[in-house]
Design a protein around this motif. Sequence first.
Motif, PDB file in Angstrom:
ATOM      1  N   ILE A 159     -17.338 -57.123  24.113  1.00 52.18           N
ATOM      2  CA  ILE A 159     -17.611 -56.012  23.204  1.00 52.18           C
ATOM      3  C   ILE A 159     -16.718 -54.845  23.602  1.00 52.18           C
ATOM      4  CG2 ILE A 159     -19.332 -54.353  22.397  1.00 52.18           C
ATOM      5  CD1 ILE A 159     -21.469 -56.413  22.787  1.00 52.18           C
ATOM      6  N   GLU A 160     -15.999 -54.318  22.628  1.00 50.34           N
ATOM      7  CA  GLU A 160     -15.096 -53.201  22.908  1.00 50.34           C
ATOM      8  C   GLU A 160     -15.188 -52.187  21.773  1.00 50.34           C
ATOM      9  OE1 GLU A 160     -10.955 -55.071  21.164  1.00 50.34           O
ATOM     10  OE2 GLU A 160     -11.564 -55.582  23.210  1.00 50.34           O
ATOM     11  N   PRO A 161     -15.011 -50.901  22.085  1.00 50.94           N
ATOM     12  CA  PRO A 161     -15.096 -49.875  21.044  1.00 50.94           C
ATOM     13  C   PRO A 161     -13.911 -49.938  20.096  1.00 50.94           C
ATOM     14  CG  PRO A 161     -14.422 -48.905  23.131  1.00 50.94           C
ATOM     15  CD  PRO A 161     -14.757 -50.332  23.423  1.00 50.94           C
ATOM     16  N   ILE A 162     -14.148 -49.537  18.856  1.00 53.30           N
ATOM     17  CA  ILE A 162     -13.086 -49.413  17.862  1.00 53.30           C
ATOM     18  C   ILE A 162     -12.746 -47.936  17.724  1.00 53.30           C
ATOM     19  CG2 ILE A 162     -12.484 -49.681  15.427  1.00 53.30           C
ATOM     20  CD1 ILE A 162     -14.251 -52.123  15.330  1.00 53.30           C
ATOM     21  N   GLY A 163     -11.469 -47.602  17.842  1.00 51.42           N
ATOM     22  CA  GLY A 163     -11.067 -46.210  17.713  1.00 51.42           C
ATOM     23  C   GLY A 163     -11.324 -45.426  18.985  1.00 51.42           C
ATOM     24  N   ASP A 164     -11.396 -44.099  18.822  1.00 53.74           N
ATOM     25  CA  ASP A 164     -11.520 -43.214  19.973  1.00 53.74           C
ATOM     26  C   ASP A 164     -12.955 -42.806  20.271  1.00 53.74           C
ATOM     27  OD1 ASP A 164      -8.743 -43.218  20.236  1.00 53.74           O
ATOM     28  OD2 ASP A 164      -8.526 -41.563  18.809  1.00 53.74           O
ATOM     29  N   ALA A 165     -13.909 -43.237  19.446  1.00 54.09           N
ATOM     30  CA  ALA A 165     -15.297 -42.821  19.647  1.00 54.09           C
ATOM     31  C   ALA A 165     -15.863 -43.419  20.936  1.00 54.09           C
ATOM     32  CB  ALA A 165     -16.145 -43.256  18.455  1.00 54.09           C
ATOM     33  N   ARG A 166     -16.740 -42.689  21.568  1.00 57.02           N
ATOM     34  CA  ARG A 166     -17.409 -43.179  22.766  1.00 57.02           C
ATOM     35  C   ARG A 166     -18.299 -44.365  22.401  1.00 57.02           C
ATOM     36  NH1 ARG A 166     -21.761 -39.415  25.716  1.00 57.02           N
ATOM     37  NH2 ARG A 166     -22.839 -39.936  23.787  1.00 57.02           N
ATOM     38  N   LEU A 167     -18.283 -45.379  23.246  1.00 55.94           N
ATOM     39  CA  LEU A 167     -19.093 -46.568  22.990  1.00 55.94           C
ATOM     40  C   LEU A 167     -20.577 -46.253  23.138  1.00 55.94           C
ATOM     41  CD1 LEU A 167     -19.428 -49.638  22.542  1.00 55.94           C
ATOM     42  CD2 LEU A 167     -19.230 -49.901  25.021  1.00 55.94           C
ATOM     43  N   GLU A 168     -21.332 -46.546  22.101  1.00 58.99           N
ATOM     44  CA  GLU A 168     -22.789 -46.434  22.147  1.00 58.99           C
ATOM     45  C   GLU A 168     -23.358 -47.765  21.658  1.00 58.99           C
ATOM     46  OE1 GLU A 168     -24.404 -43.056  20.146  1.00 58.99           O
ATOM     47  OE2 GLU A 168     -22.752 -41.766  20.728  1.00 58.99           O
ATOM     48  N   TYR A 169     -24.284 -48.332  22.406  1.00 60.52           N
ATOM     49  CA  TYR A 169     -24.846 -49.620  22.022  1.00 60.52           C
ATOM     50  C   TYR A 169     -26.271 -49.723  22.537  1.00 60.52           C
ATOM     51  CZ  TYR A 169     -24.363 -54.475  20.470  1.00 60.52           C
ATOM     52  OH  TYR A 169     -24.479 -55.655  19.770  1.00 60.52           O
ATOM     53  N   SER A 170     -27.179 -50.068  21.647  1.00 63.22           N
ATOM     54  CA  SER A 170     -28.563 -50.293  22.067  1.00 63.22           C
ATOM     55  C   SER A 170     -29.002 -51.649  21.554  1.00 63.22           C
ATOM     56  CB  SER A 170     -29.489 -49.196  21.532  1.00 63.22           C
ATOM     57  OG  SER A 170     -29.582 -49.266  20.122  1.00 63.22           O
ATOM     58  N   ILE A 171     -29.799 -52.329  22.350  1.00 67.03           N
ATOM     59  CA  ILE A 171     -30.250 -53.660  21.978  1.00 67.03           C
ATOM     60  C   ILE A 171     -31.703 -53.846  22.414  1.00 67.03           C
ATOM     61  CG2 ILE A 171     -29.247 -54.573  24.115  1.00 67.03           C
ATOM     62  CD1 ILE A 171     -28.861 -57.227  22.655  1.00 67.03           C
ATOM     63  N   LEU A 172     -32.494 -54.393  21.510  1.00 67.91           N
ATOM     64  CA  LEU A 172     -33.887 -54.728  21.797  1.00 67.91           C
ATOM     65  C   LEU A 172     -34.053 -56.200  21.459  1.00 67.91           C
ATOM     66  CD1 LEU A 172     -36.729 -53.699  22.563  1.00 67.91           C
ATOM     67  CD2 LEU A 172     -37.107 -53.218  20.149  1.00 67.91           C
ATOM     68  N   ALA A 173     -34.445 -57.003  22.430  1.00 67.55           N
ATOM     69  CA  ALA A 173     -34.528 -58.453  22.229  1.00 67.55           C
ATOM     70  C   ALA A 173     -35.918 -58.958  22.560  1.00 67.55           C
ATOM     71  CB  ALA A 173     -33.492 -59.166  23.094  1.00 67.55           C
ATOM     72  N   ARG A 174     -36.346 -59.946  21.812  1.00 70.66           N
ATOM     73  CA  ARG A 174     -37.635 -60.592  22.058  1.00 70.66           C
ATOM     74  C   ARG A 174     -37.411 -62.102  22.042  1.00 70.66           C
ATOM     75  NH1 ARG A 174     -42.323 -59.164  24.074  1.00 70.66           N
ATOM     76  NH2 ARG A 174     -42.628 -57.424  22.659  1.00 70.66           N
ATOM     77  N   ASP A 175     -37.654 -62.745  23.174  1.00 75.00           N
ATOM     78  CA  ASP A 175     -37.545 -64.197  23.250  1.00 75.00           C
ATOM     79  C   ASP A 175     -38.881 -64.828  22.899  1.00 75.00           C
ATOM     80  OD1 ASP A 175     -34.867 -64.703  23.916  1.00 75.00           O
ATOM     81  OD2 ASP A 175     -35.218 -64.134  25.994  1.00 75.00           O
ATOM     82  N   LEU A 176     -38.866 -65.679  21.895  1.00 73.75           N
ATOM     83  CA  LEU A 176     -40.052 -66.390  21.439  1.00 73.75           C
ATOM     84  C   LEU A 176     -39.768 -67.883  21.505  1.00 73.75           C
ATOM     85  CD1 LEU A 176     -40.782 -64.149  18.322  1.00 73.75           C
ATOM     86  CD2 LEU A 176     -42.023 -64.121  20.483  1.00 73.75           C
ATOM     87  N   PRO A 177     -40.781 -68.717  21.479  1.00 69.84           N
ATOM     88  CA  PRO A 177     -40.542 -70.162  21.539  1.00 69.84           C
ATOM     89  C   PRO A 177     -39.835 -70.666  20.282  1.00 69.84           C
ATOM     90  CG  PRO A 177     -42.863 -69.682  21.106  1.00 69.84           C
ATOM     91  CD  PRO A 177     -42.212 -68.377  21.445  1.00 69.84           C
ATOM     92  N   GLY A 178     -38.528 -70.890  20.387  1.00 67.20           N
ATOM     93  CA  GLY A 178     -37.778 -71.380  19.242  1.00 67.20           C
ATOM     94  C   GLY A 178     -36.965 -70.334  18.523  1.00 67.20           C
TER      95      GLY A 178
END
Length: 305
Positions: A14-33
């Motif tokens: 994952i790399e930023p596009i342009g000159d903007a500062r990289l901001e990334y948030s992720i929320l993950a939930r592992d469920l069966p399947g």
Amino acid sequence: WRDHCCRVIMKLDIEPIGDARLEYSILARDLPGARVMSTASSPVRIIRTREYLADGNGDLVFIINQTGQTTVNARGRNVELREGDALLMSASELKVFDRNTYGGALSFRIPRSILSTMIAYVDDVVMQVVPHNTGALKLLAGYAAPLFNDLALATPEFPRTAVNHLHDLVALSLGAARDGVAAGRAIPAARLRMAKSYIMENSNRRDLSVGAVATHLGLTPRNLQRLFESEGTTFSEFLLSQRLCRAHRMLTEPRLAQNPVGAIAYDAGFGDLSYFNRSFKRAFGVTPRDVRNDGTRLLQASNNR
């Protein structure tokens, strides 16, 4: 973050596009399947390179572009996703995912073995855009949102049931649910889930009615009643339980210790204090005042310590 979370765990660059500062948030939930993920980021390029394909992961990823402008390049095709559009991708293929503006997405990572039993020739629908106005797609987004809430998964049997419905709705969104069986159980379940979420958020409104909720969901009141009846309950019973739970929480809230019981009942959505008292005693085995007094004693004991 890029070296460990991206390259080691997600097997992506994952790399930023342009000159903007990289901001990334992720929320993950592992469920069966299924792994359900909600992401938001500044403009970025996400690359699944040949190096990462060596992990042998053949899962299929169904992504809904909720906001922002996104393009995906794979299989020699360059696909643009508008807001609300969705796309099925394969983890076993090279791809470049460009988020060209700040935005967010909802994605579902599902084993190929599951979707291939529901969709004939599943590879034929990889990299095919699912338009934002697809009915099952809207239900899928609404059904998945509460799954990030721990309380929604508190019942042991619910995760498996929820994932089965997610699988069905993804298949329906792709237009290939096997034998039409999925539509019979997944769409009503999704609508009921959305109805419950709406009621939980608005249970303090004294004018909340089966008609108002049905109108919000685009259903008839009778159809909405049937959804609750399928679980052996009624709209009124579910609404009452939510109001009682709200009142119970407020009665034990220290900052509301000076609020009269009647005011709390009113704020929880009740218009009749006698009915509130009877319903509360029937549900919890104690009166509202008992709960208030117990909470006050605990608070005083804590302050004395």
